[in-house]
Design a protein around this motif. Structure first.
Motif, PDB file in Angstrom:
ATOM      1  N   ILE A 180       0.847  -1.197   0.000  1.00  0.00           N
ATOM      2  CA  ILE A 180       0.000   0.000   0.000  1.00  0.00           C
ATOM      3  C   ILE A 180       0.880   1.244   0.000  1.00  0.00           C
ATOM      4  CG2 ILE A 180      -1.740   1.294   1.312  1.00  0.00           C
ATOM      5  CD1 ILE A 180      -2.732  -1.515   2.249  1.00  0.00           C
ATOM      6  N   ASP A 181       0.604   2.150  -0.919  1.00  0.00           N
ATOM      7  CA  ASP A 181       1.433   3.343  -1.095  1.00  0.00           C
ATOM      8  C   ASP A 181       1.007   4.446  -0.129  1.00  0.00           C
ATOM      9  OD1 ASP A 181       3.314   5.082  -2.065  1.00  0.00           O
ATOM     10  OD2 ASP A 181       2.131   5.692  -3.804  1.00  0.00           O
ATOM     11  N   MET A 182       1.273   4.184   1.147  1.00  0.00           N
ATOM     12  CA  MET A 182       0.944   5.154   2.206  1.00  0.00           C
ATOM     13  C   MET A 182       1.848   4.815   3.383  1.00  0.00           C
ATOM     14  SD  MET A 182      -2.701   5.445   4.245  1.00  0.00           S
ATOM     15  CE  MET A 182      -2.840   6.359   5.789  1.00  0.00           C
ATOM     16  N   VAL A 183       2.383   5.814   4.056  1.00  0.00           N
ATOM     17  CA  VAL A 183       3.220   5.580   5.236  1.00  0.00           C
ATOM     18  C   VAL A 183       2.293   5.341   6.437  1.00  0.00           C
ATOM     19  CG1 VAL A 183       4.886   6.609   6.837  1.00  0.00           C
ATOM     20  CG2 VAL A 183       5.148   6.950   4.365  1.00  0.00           C
ATOM     21  N   LEU A 184       2.510   4.218   7.123  1.00  0.00           N
ATOM     22  CA  LEU A 184       1.744   3.929   8.341  1.00  0.00           C
ATOM     23  C   LEU A 184       2.538   2.946   9.190  1.00  0.00           C
ATOM     24  CD1 LEU A 184      -1.080   4.384   9.784  1.00  0.00           C
ATOM     25  CD2 LEU A 184      -1.700   2.140   8.851  1.00  0.00           C
ATOM     26  N   GLU A 185       2.731   3.283  10.464  1.00  0.00           N
ATOM     27  CA  GLU A 185       3.415   2.392  11.397  1.00  0.00           C
ATOM     28  C   GLU A 185       2.393   1.695  12.287  1.00  0.00           C
ATOM     29  OE1 GLU A 185       4.791   5.970  12.633  1.00  0.00           O
ATOM     30  OE2 GLU A 185       5.490   6.124  10.576  1.00  0.00           O
ATOM     31  N   GLY A 186       2.658   0.428  12.592  1.00  0.00           N
ATOM     32  CA  GLY A 186       1.742  -0.337  13.438  1.00  0.00           C
ATOM     33  C   GLY A 186       1.541   0.259  14.824  1.00  0.00           C
ATOM     34  N   GLY A 187       2.582   0.910  15.365  1.00  0.00           N
ATOM     35  CA  GLY A 187       2.470   1.496  16.704  1.00  0.00           C
ATOM     36  C   GLY A 187       1.694   2.793  16.756  1.00  0.00           C
ATOM     37  N   SER A 188       1.351   3.324  15.561  1.00  0.00           N
ATOM     38  CA  SER A 188       0.638   4.608  15.526  1.00  0.00           C
ATOM     39  C   SER A 188      -0.878   4.440  15.616  1.00  0.00           C
ATOM     40  CB  SER A 188       0.989   5.370  14.237  1.00  0.00           C
ATOM     41  OG  SER A 188       0.425   4.721  13.104  1.00  0.00           O
ATOM     42  N   ILE A 189      -1.345   3.168  15.579  1.00  0.00           N
ATOM     43  CA  ILE A 189      -2.787   2.908  15.641  1.00  0.00           C
ATOM     44  C   ILE A 189      -3.076   1.800  16.645  1.00  0.00           C
ATOM     45  CG2 ILE A 189      -3.232   3.623  13.244  1.00  0.00           C
ATOM     46  CD1 ILE A 189      -3.273   0.575  12.533  1.00  0.00           C
ATOM     47  N   ASP A 190      -4.290   1.791  17.183  1.00  0.00           N
ATOM     48  CA  ASP A 190      -4.755   0.658  17.978  1.00  0.00           C
ATOM     49  C   ASP A 190      -6.211   0.417  17.600  1.00  0.00           C
ATOM     50  OD1 ASP A 190      -3.733  -1.255  19.864  1.00  0.00           O
ATOM     51  OD2 ASP A 190      -5.164  -0.495  21.319  1.00  0.00           O
ATOM     52  N   SER A 195      -0.722  14.141  16.247  1.00  0.00           N
ATOM     53  CA  SER A 195       0.690  14.532  16.178  1.00  0.00           C
ATOM     54  C   SER A 195       1.500  13.589  15.300  1.00  0.00           C
ATOM     55  CB  SER A 195       1.303  14.589  17.583  1.00  0.00           C
ATOM     56  OG  SER A 195       1.228  13.315  18.197  1.00  0.00           O
ATOM     57  N   CYS A 196       1.054  12.341  15.184  1.00  0.00           N
ATOM     58  CA  CYS A 196       1.774  11.377  14.343  1.00  0.00           C
ATOM     59  C   CYS A 196       1.161  11.281  12.948  1.00  0.00           C
ATOM     60  CB  CYS A 196       1.783  10.005  15.016  1.00  0.00           C
ATOM     61  SG  CYS A 196       2.615   8.772  14.009  1.00  0.00           S
ATOM     62  N   LEU A 197      -0.099  10.878  12.855  1.00  0.00           N
ATOM     63  CA  LEU A 197      -0.684  10.599  11.533  1.00  0.00           C
ATOM     64  C   LEU A 197      -0.869  11.843  10.670  1.00  0.00           C
ATOM     65  CD1 LEU A 197      -0.996   7.635  12.298  1.00  0.00           C
ATOM     66  CD2 LEU A 197      -3.220   7.689  11.183  1.00  0.00           C
ATOM     67  N   LEU A 198      -1.019  13.005  11.306  1.00  0.00           N
ATOM     68  CA  LEU A 198      -1.196  14.227  10.512  1.00  0.00           C
ATOM     69  C   LEU A 198       0.122  14.985  10.318  1.00  0.00           C
ATOM     70  CD1 LEU A 198      -4.585  15.604  11.918  1.00  0.00           C
ATOM     71  CD2 LEU A 198      -4.183  13.881  10.148  1.00  0.00           C
ATOM     72  N   ASN A 199       1.224  14.389  10.812  1.00  0.00           N
ATOM     73  CA  ASN A 199       2.523  15.043  10.667  1.00  0.00           C
ATOM     74  C   ASN A 199       2.922  15.044   9.184  1.00  0.00           C
ATOM     75  OD1 ASN A 199       5.431  15.558  10.713  1.00  0.00           O
ATOM     76  ND2 ASN A 199       5.257  15.236  12.918  1.00  0.00           N
ATOM     77  N   PRO A 200       3.317  16.209   8.627  1.00  0.00           N
ATOM     78  CA  PRO A 200       3.697  16.266   7.207  1.00  0.00           C
ATOM     79  C   PRO A 200       4.893  15.390   6.848  1.00  0.00           C
ATOM     80  CG  PRO A 200       4.139  18.373   8.300  1.00  0.00           C
ATOM     81  CD  PRO A 200       3.360  17.535   9.273  1.00  0.00           C
ATOM     82  N   ASN A 201       5.617  14.849   7.838  1.00  0.00           N
ATOM     83  CA  ASN A 201       6.745  13.971   7.516  1.00  0.00           C
ATOM     84  C   ASN A 201       6.306  12.540   7.179  1.00  0.00           C
ATOM     85  OD1 ASN A 201       6.230  12.764  10.031  1.00  0.00           O
ATOM     86  ND2 ASN A 201       8.024  13.635  11.026  1.00  0.00           N
ATOM     87  N   ARG A 202       4.993  12.272   7.212  1.00  0.00           N
ATOM     88  CA  ARG A 202       4.493  10.941   6.852  1.00  0.00           C
ATOM     89  C   ARG A 202       3.849  10.959   5.452  1.00  0.00           C
ATOM     90  NH1 ARG A 202       6.095  10.701  11.909  1.00  0.00           N
ATOM     91  NH2 ARG A 202       5.829   8.761  13.044  1.00  0.00           N
ATOM     92  N   ASN A 203       2.676  11.554   5.362  1.00  0.00           N
ATOM     93  CA  ASN A 203       1.943  11.580   4.085  1.00  0.00           C
ATOM     94  C   ASN A 203       1.562  13.027   3.766  1.00  0.00           C
ATOM     95  OD1 ASN A 203       1.558   8.566   3.590  1.00  0.00           O
ATOM     96  ND2 ASN A 203       0.713   8.766   5.651  1.00  0.00           N
ATOM     97  N   PRO A 204       2.550  13.836   3.324  1.00  0.00           N
ATOM     98  CA  PRO A 204       2.314  15.276   3.164  1.00  0.00           C
ATOM     99  C   PRO A 204       1.219  15.632   2.160  1.00  0.00           C
ATOM    100  CG  PRO A 204       4.412  14.641   2.173  1.00  0.00           C
ATOM    101  CD  PRO A 204       3.926  13.465   2.953  1.00  0.00           C
TER     102      PRO A 204
END
Length: 341
Positions: A140-150, A162-171
């Motif tokens: 999947i062409d999207m940055v996502l870490e397992g620890g960022s979701i529950d 602070s994590c998922l909306l950070n421009p350093n992930r999916n700007p």
């Protein structure tokens, strides 16, 4: 893509994927201690499910096998793969496993928490592990870490802005587009947004350090009682948000609070002063038989273990001293990724 769902972590596991601590640059002079703590963790997990461990090379495999033998771990349940990585935090670069009639591995892109560290081997290892396990993978062409979701297994996902909306992930993705993608790929119906994570967390605020689903209708969240502590305000703000959240049928969640440990510090070799580490009891891992909780030799340890044990009467809660692991800026949940049964 047909409809899948992510099972909750407390649902039955086929096994657990993890990566042996190998990088000096992650654990520094605590590396040997971190390896020994890791072996204690593996021994517990292997009592109730299979464990799949990534190592960098044949010498490391032999070293780990010797440690596991010495610890009397159930080696029949343990498989070691030569699958080189940059770092130990496989929760974040492993696929997220979804199921309906069968299991699939969703491999999101990994960029080391916003391009903070080298990550090419990690990203590759996350794909390779699915080949070892013979599980079909969808990239999947999207940055996502397992620890960022529950996820509660019943349509709700919790994360942090602070994590998922950070421009350093999916700007290039808006909040709405991120929500849409999470719903599409992970089979959830509702996204619950918290604010920020804790001090010392280099992931920009992973939710697994602060707030966890522990039942379909119950959320466990860390709060800081000391008003002078920098974690007090962000954790209290999250707690207040949680009280307004409802599940997919509109019912409020039951909220249980978890204390924070005393502040934990480490002086990195290249730094002039001690830094605060992201120590938390919330970074526990739920296995088929145990709940493995990081503890820090402080008075709140027993309180935290007691709270978690009451939530999981069908499992034994075990506290493992986690200082040497947390020097690497993660704990037991960050080290592991469950594969559903």
């Amino acid at each position: 893509m047909e409809k899948y769902r992510v099972p909750a972590e407390w649902e039955r596991h086929y096994g657990t994927i993890t990566t042996y601590p190998q990088a000096y640059e992650t654990f520094f002079d605590r590396l040997e201690n971190a390896k020994n703590t890791f072996v204690q963790m593996i021994k517990l997990i292997a009592e109730g499910e299979k464990v799949f461990i990534n190592v960098n090379d044949e010498n490391t495999r032999e070293e780990l096998e010797n440690k596991l033998k010495k610890a009397d771990a159930n080696q029949k349940n343990i498989q070691i793969f030569i699958n080189p990585t940059n770092d130990a935090w496989c929760r974040d670069y492993c696929p997220i496993f979804v199921k309906n009639s069968q299991i699939k591995a969703l491999k999101f892109r990994f960029n080391a928490w916003g391009n903070k560290y080298p990550y090419q081997l990690d990203d590759k290892a996350g794909r390779k592990i699915t080949e070892f396990l013979r599980i079909d993978r969808i990239d999947i062409d999207m940055v996502l870490e397992g620890g960022s979701i529950d996820i509660n297994g019943k349509g709700c996902l919790i994360t942090t802005e602070s994590c998922l909306l950070n421009p350093n992930r999916n700007p290039d993705m808006s909040k709405e587009e991120i929500e849409k993608a999470l719903k599409k790929y992970l089979g959830v119906e509702k996204i619950l947004w918290l604010g920020e994570g804790i001090v010392g967390d280099d992931t920009d605020g992973h939710v697994d350090d602060i707030t966890r689903f522990v039942k379909e209708d119950t959320i466990l969240t860390a709060i800081e009682r000391d008003k002078s502590d920098p974690n007090y305000e962000p954790l209290m703000e999250n707690f207040n948000r949680l009280k307004s959240f409802t599940d997919t049928s509109g019912k409020p969640f039951r909220i249980i609070t978890l204390p924070m440990p005393d502040p934990v510090y480490y002086r990195y070799p290249h730094k002039d002063e001690e830094e605060r580490l992201p120590a938390s009891y919330a970074n526990f891992y739920i296995t088929n038989k145990y709940v493995i909780v990081p503890v820090y030799n402080c008075k709140q340890d027993e309180v935290a273990l007691d709270i978690i044990q009451k939530i999981f009467p069908d499992r034994k809660v075990v506290g493992l001293y986690a200082y040497d692991i947390v020097v690497g800026l993660g704990a037991f949940h960050c080290l592991t990724m469950q594969v559903p049964a």
